[in-house]
Every structure is written in structure tokens, then in C-alpha cells.
Design a protein around this motif. Structure first.
Motif, PDB file in Angstrom:
ATOM      1  N   LEU B   6      35.391  30.692  82.968  1.00 22.80           N
ATOM      2  CA  LEU B   6      36.165  31.366  82.845  1.00 22.80           C
ATOM      3  C   LEU B   6      35.439  32.917  81.771  1.00 22.80           C
ATOM      4  O   LEU B   6      35.821  33.523  82.457  1.00 22.80           O
ATOM      5  CB  LEU B   6      36.995  30.560  82.160  1.00 22.80           C
ATOM      6  CG  LEU B   6      38.769  31.647  81.915  1.00 22.80           C
ATOM      7  CD1 LEU B   6      39.109  32.392  82.736  1.00 22.80           C
ATOM      8  CD2 LEU B   6      39.692  31.353  80.913  1.00 22.80           C
ATOM      9  N   LEU B  10      34.841  36.472  82.964  1.00 22.93           N
ATOM     10  CA  LEU B  10      35.741  37.003  82.537  1.00 22.93           C
ATOM     11  C   LEU B  10      33.903  38.348  81.781  1.00 22.93           C
ATOM     12  O   LEU B  10      34.385  39.915  81.392  1.00 22.93           O
ATOM     13  CB  LEU B  10      35.834  37.055  80.874  1.00 22.93           C
ATOM     14  CG  LEU B  10      37.619  36.469  81.258  1.00 22.93           C
ATOM     15  CD1 LEU B  10      38.090  35.854  80.146  1.00 22.93           C
ATOM     16  CD2 LEU B  10      38.192  37.177  82.230  1.00 22.93           C
ATOM     17  N   ARG B  99      49.506  32.769  78.751  1.00 21.71           N
ATOM     18  CA  ARG B  99      48.850  32.063  79.512  1.00 21.71           C
ATOM     19  C   ARG B  99      47.888  31.361  79.034  1.00 21.71           C
ATOM     20  O   ARG B  99      47.579  30.473  77.117  1.00 21.71           O
ATOM     21  CB  ARG B  99      47.243  34.133  79.924  1.00 21.71           C
ATOM     22  CG  ARG B  99      47.702  34.027  81.496  1.00 21.71           C
ATOM     23  CD  ARG B  99      46.666  35.112  81.600  1.00 21.71           C
ATOM     24  NE  ARG B  99      46.165  35.968  80.760  1.00 21.71           N
ATOM     25  CZ  ARG B  99      45.972  37.343  81.028  1.00 21.71           C
ATOM     26  NH1 ARG B  99      46.002  37.795  81.980  1.00 21.71           N
ATOM     27  NH2 ARG B  99      45.205  38.171  80.308  1.00 21.71           N
ATOM     28  N   TRP B 106      40.015  35.898  75.118  1.00 19.34           N
ATOM     29  CA  TRP B 106      40.173  36.687  76.711  1.00 19.34           C
ATOM     30  C   TRP B 106      38.964  37.540  76.469  1.00 19.34           C
ATOM     31  O   TRP B 106      38.525  38.250  77.255  1.00 19.34           O
ATOM     32  CB  TRP B 106      41.100  35.959  76.849  1.00 19.34           C
ATOM     33  CG  TRP B 106      41.487  36.604  78.827  1.00 19.34           C
ATOM     34  CD1 TRP B 106      42.111  38.562  78.595  1.00 19.34           C
ATOM     35  CD2 TRP B 106      41.852  36.358  79.568  1.00 19.34           C
ATOM     36  NE1 TRP B 106      42.433  38.394  79.505  1.00 19.34           N
ATOM     37  CE2 TRP B 106      41.984  37.332  80.505  1.00 19.34           C
ATOM     38  CE3 TRP B 106      41.911  34.988  80.036  1.00 19.34           C
ATOM     39  CZ2 TRP B 106      42.290  37.205  81.499  1.00 19.34           C
ATOM     40  CZ3 TRP B 106      42.043  35.065  81.358  1.00 19.34           C
ATOM     41  CH2 TRP B 106      42.269  35.628  82.236  1.00 19.34           C
TER      42      TRP B 106
END
Ligand SMILES: Nc1ncnc2c1ncn2[C@@H]1O[C@H](COP(=O)(O)OP(=O)(O)OP(=O)(O)O)[C@@H](O)[C@H]1O
Ligand SMILES: [Mg+2]
Lengths: 267, 260
Positions: B6, B10, B99, B106
Motif C-alpha cells: 500500500l 502511495l 481509514r 499515508w
């Protein structure tokens, strides 16, 4: 599938607590298709936010798919799909396809299941022409279909939508509606949506909740809703009548004073 | 493992997102280079009048000048906030805060992707052109890449805090302007911190802004023991990220629990 028990939410506005949702109790069974109506500011979005863990209730509680949305949000996220028509959970600068990939990684959807599901949704929602387009360049209808896809990639049992048809043209609206109807009929997905479009209610919802001033004002079928106001031809008039004759704590429209005669609805 | 993929994704998206604005990056690289040349002539005049100023030789001063120009993009020396600032204004931040992946991690992954792209597009041109036009010093320390990366992380940590404060203010222009001024002045971007007088220099050298520009430049020049320099940067990176994590909890309380 969805249950609320005296659910309530106050907001602090300039030091005083203002209730947005009050003492809301209802139950939605598995496989139901329920529409939520109510005038602007009635508390529909606030309710949806509480059901999806985006806002913490101040009173009562909610259970969605057997989970507490506030305390078990992560577990819940894997079991429900959420669409906010006025907002997007897609990434503005990324091609639609990349947003889906992030959703896949975020919610840990198995790669093969993801491929299969995306292929299905791409076909039914006709996403193929703009899968590689950045979200900021999509039309509203395309974006909405993208958002609905993102909400369904993990194949949730419950789909919650806040104004999913807002701003869509007649054709796009019909497409979204028939898609939701199929999803409910074929997969048995439980659907709860809010809308101002009574066409959504008439064509889709077997059951209607009417929220007014944060309270549940009506819960029943569309036919029962019509029966509340006899002599009105269209459902628009029925609902307008109900909105106008509601018993607010404060006047809803500026022109109406508490001691004035209740306005009559003209067709 | 899934989490790693992930964040890698990103990072890639952060990189690609900025690479779509190629024209902007080229314009930025051009401006950074031109200003580098102008600043270099000013510094040359200054160092010829006062050799050894701030402990730098003339070649070191010119190198410092082009390095700081090269840092503008990756370290966002002009203090641009992070991309989720818009989402705070629109209220969409509520979705980001709930989230399953923490907002801090993130946005760090995305910002590192951005920095990686801007390093290629906006840092290499001024450095190469500077080296072609003037006499510059080659990097002394093998630690420079690490120090550069830590500079980016410190800059991220600072901008994360600045961006997140918008959850509590209705108008965030003030804080962004203040951040831009502090970063430019105290990072060593305007003048090497060694030129600051007595106590101001001591203060400036202890602030996180030094870790963004002055320290990595000094690691390149070999003007500071590398491990001490890296330790200083790491300390600020950890401190700012720790604060960022705490402020995220507060923002979550404010937005999700209290409703904005
Ligand atoms: N974050 C907030 N802070 C203060 N008041 C709020 C907040 N969010 C909602 N409200 C208030 O709560 C009430 C209900 O708002 P909500 O958005 O739930 O209405 P709605 O039924 O979705 O209306 P609409 O049909 O216009 O979308 C409104 O009076 C609104 O002003
Ligand atoms: Mg609403």
C-alpha cells in the motif's frame, strides 16, 4: 442488519448544544431496500455518518452488521460500502483504476476477487471508457459510478448511500437506480439510501423512513406514506405537505411564524 | 506485507501525480537555476570581500548556494502545505481520519514520492548547471543521500503539523505564510546559518528548519561530523512525527467525535 437504539447527535454551535438527530430508533433487516427522506437539515447525513463510523453519536447507539460503527469501524469497513454523493472517496489526481487499487490494498481485498469484481462492475456500470482518466476530469455521473464501484469492490453485505443520485441527468439516474435494484435483488445486498428525489423512493424503496427535525416521523411503505395525506395526486405533493405540516421546535421557513396559519399546499 | 505494498503504491502515485505537472516542474527547475546563478554572483562578491565568511571557502559558498536551490523542491522550502489541506477545508478529512491506514503514514508515503520526483526534476538541473558554470565542491561524505532523505522527512513532519492545524482555524493563510517565512529564514535558505549573529545562530542551528537545508548541505561539504548531523536530523524527524501522531489523534477527536 442495521439497528439504531435512541440514536442521537448534538452539535456544539457557539457554546450551546443543538440536537441534529434525536431519539432515532429503527431496524433494517437483511436484504431490505430502505429510502430515507427528510427536509434539508433534517439529520439524514448525520445519521448516515453515525452508521458508518464517521461521526460518533452523543446519545444511544447503532449496530450495523452486528458491529458498533464507532468502536469497530475497521471491522465494519470490510463489511459495508459507503457512498456520499456530495463527496468523493476517490483520489482526485489519480486515474480511476489507481483509486480502486488503493481501495483494494486499504481494505485488503484478495487480488483475484478484486479483478473479478472490478470486471463485473466495469461491465455493468460501463466504466471501461474512463478507467484511466484522472478523477478530477470525470463528469459527475462518471464519478458517481466510480464511487459506487469503490464502495462495492469488497462485496459488502450492506450498502449505505447519501444522495447517490444528486446532480445526475435522467439517463445516469436511471442507470444508477437499475444497478442498485439489481444489486439488491440478485446479491441480496441490504441498501439504505437518502435522497431528495422521490423517483428514487418510488422506483426503488419498498420501505421509507421520514426524518424530520432529527426524529423519525414515519416508517412504512410508499403506499402507507401516500395514505397519510389523502387527496394528493403526486408523491411530491404528499411529501411537501408532510414537510410543511411538520411540528418543529422552531419555525423551519423564515416566513412562517409560530402563530401563523399552517400553509396550505397547492398542486 | 499488504501494508508495505500500500505505501509503496502511495509512493508511486505521489511520484506520478507530480510527474503529470511536468511543465510546472521544468519552470521550477529553470527558476531555481536562474536564482542560483544570481545568488552565486552575490556570494562571490561577498566572499571575495570577506574570504572564509561563515567558515566556507568561496567554492564551498557557491556549492552551498546551488545545493540550497536544489533543496527548494524536495524540501518545500517555500512552505507549501500537504495535499490534504484542501480536504480539511471541504470536510472530507473525516473520511481520511477513519481509514484503516493512519493519515500520517499515508501522507508521508505520498510526500516521499513527490520529493523523489522533484529531486529528479528540480534538484538535478540546478546542481548540474551550477557545477558547469562555477567551481563547486564534490560531495565529501557518503552519508549525503541519507541526510538529504532525512531533510525531506523533517520537512514533511513540519508541513504535516502546519497543514493539520487547519482543523482548528477557519483561515489557514496566516499559518502558512508564517511557516514559509520561518522555513526560508531558519533553514539556511536565505543565508547560511553560520552568518547569523551569536544567539540567533545558536537558536537557528537547534531548530528543525536547520535539519532541512543547512545540515544536509553541511554533510555534502563535510563541514559537520556526519553522524552528529544525521543524529540531529533523526531526532527532529522523530519528534515532529511524534507530535504529528498526537495532533492526528486530537484532529480525529475534533472532527469525528465532536463533528468538526
Ligand atoms: N459538524 C456540524 N456542526 C454543527 N452542526 C452540524 C454539523 N453537521 C450537521 N449539523 C447540523 O445538523 C443538522 C442536520 O444536518 P444534516 O447534514 O444531517 O442534514 P440532512 O438531513 O443531511 O440535510 P440535507 O438534505 O440538506 O443534506 C443541520 O441543522 C446542520 O446544520
Ligand atoms: Mg445531507
Amino acid at each position: 442488519m442495521i439497528e439504531t437504539i435512541s440514536l442521537g447527535r448534538d452539535f456544539k454551535v457557539r457554546g450551546t448544544l443543538v440536537p441534529a438527530v434525536r431519539d432515532l430508533s429503527f431496524r433494517v433487516g437483511a436484504g431490505e431496500f430502505v429510502g430515507c427522506l427528510g427536509p434539508n437539515g433534517a439529520g439524514k447525513s448525520t445519521t448516515i455518518k453515525m452508521l458508518t463510523g464517521i461521526l460518533t453519536p452523543t446519545h444511544g447507539r447503532a449496530l450495523v452488521a452486528g458491529l458498533d460503527p464507532t468502536r469497530q469501524r475497521k471491522a465494519l469497513a470490510r463489511r459495508i460500502g459507503v457512498v456520499f454523493g456530495q463527496r468523493t472517496t476517490l483520489w482526485w489526481d489519480l486515474p480511476l483504476r489507481d483509486s480502486f487499487e488503493l481501495v483494494r490494498l486499504l481494505y485488503k481485498v484478495d487480488r483475484n476477487r478484486f479483478r473479478q469484481r472490478l470486471a463485473e462492475l466495469t461491465e455493468v456500470l460501463e466504466l471501461a471508457p474512463f478507467l484511466r482518466t484522472p478523477v478530477r476530469q470525470l463528469s459527475l455521473g462518471q464519478r458517481m459510478r466510480g464511487d459506487i464501484t469503490a464502495a462495492l469492490l469488497h462485496d459488502p453485505e450492506v450498502l449505505v448511500l447519501d444522495e447517490p443520485t444528486i446532480g445526475l441527468d435522467v439517463v445516469a439516474k436511471a442507470e444508477v437506480r437499475s444497478f442498485l435494484a439489481r444489486l439488491n435483488a440478485e446479491r441480496g445486498t441490504t441498501v439504505l439510501l437518502t435522497t431528495h428525489d422521490l423517483g428514487d423512493i418510488e422506483r426503488l424503496c419498498r420501505r421509507v423512513l421520514l426524518i424530520d427535525h432529527g426524529r423519525l416521523a414515519f416508517d412504512g411503505s410508499v403506499a402507507e406514506l401516500r395514505a397519510l395525506v389523502p387527496g394528493q395526486e403526486s408523491i411530491e405533493d404528499v411529501v411537501a405537505h408532510l414537510y410543511l405540516s411538520s411540528t418543529p421546535a422552531a419555525p423551519r421557513t423564515p416566513r412562517r411564524t409560530p402563530d401563523a396559519d399552517p400553509p396550505t399546499v397547492t398542486a | 506485507m499488504a501494508a508495505f505494498v500500500l505505501y509503496l503504491r502511495l509512493f508511486q502515485y505521489g511520484f506520478r501525480r507530480h510527474s503529470t505537472y511536468l511543465a510546472a516542474a521544468l519552470a521550477g527547475a529553470f527558476t531555481n537555476t536562474v536564482f542560483g546563478v544570481l545568488r552565486a554572483y552575490v556570494l562571490i562578491a561577498l566572499w571575495e570581500a570577506r574570504p572564509g565568511l561563515a567558515g566556507y571557502t568561496l567554492a564551498e559558498a557557491v556549492t552551498f548556494c546551488f545545493l540550497t536551490q536544489a533543496f527548494i523542491g524536495p524540501m518545500q522550502v517555500f512552505g507549501r502545505g500537504l495535499s490534504f489541506g484542501d480536504r480539511i477545508r471541504s470536510g472530507d478529512i473525516a473520511f481520511d481520519l477513519v481509514r484503516p491506514a493512519p493519515l500520517l503514514a499515508w501522507s508521508l508515503a505520498e510526500d516521499l514520492g513527490r520529493a523523489a520526483y522533484l529531486t529528479l526534476a528540480r534538484s538535478l538541473p540546478p546542481t548540474i548547471i551550477g557545477a558547469a558554470l562555477f567551481t563547486m565542491v564534490a560531495p565529501v561524505s557518503p552519508w549525503f543521500p541519507l541526510s538529504f532523505a532525512l531533510g525531506v522527512v523533517v520537512s514533511f513532519g513540519w508541513r504535516y503539523l502546519v497543514t493539520l492545524t487547519s482543523c482548528w482555524t477557519t483561515d489557514d493563510r496566516g499559518i502558512h505564510t508564517l511557516s514559509a517565512l520561518l522555513t526560508m529564514f531558519f533553514s539556511g535558505m536565505v543565508l547560511p546559518l553560520g552568518l547569523f549573529p551569536g544567539w540567533l545562530r545558536t537558536v537557528a542551528e537547534a531548530l528543525p528548519f536547520a535539519a532541512m537545508v543547512q545540515v544536509p548541505a553541511d554533510v555534502w561539504l563535510g563541514a559537520e561530523p556526519p553522524l552528529q548531523a544525521l543524529g540531529f536530523q533523526l531526532l527532529w524527524a522523530v519528534a515532529l512525527m511524534g507530535l504529528g501522531a498526537l495532533l492526528t489523534v486530537a484532529a480525529r477527536r475534533k472532527v469525528v467525535v465532536q463533528g468538526g
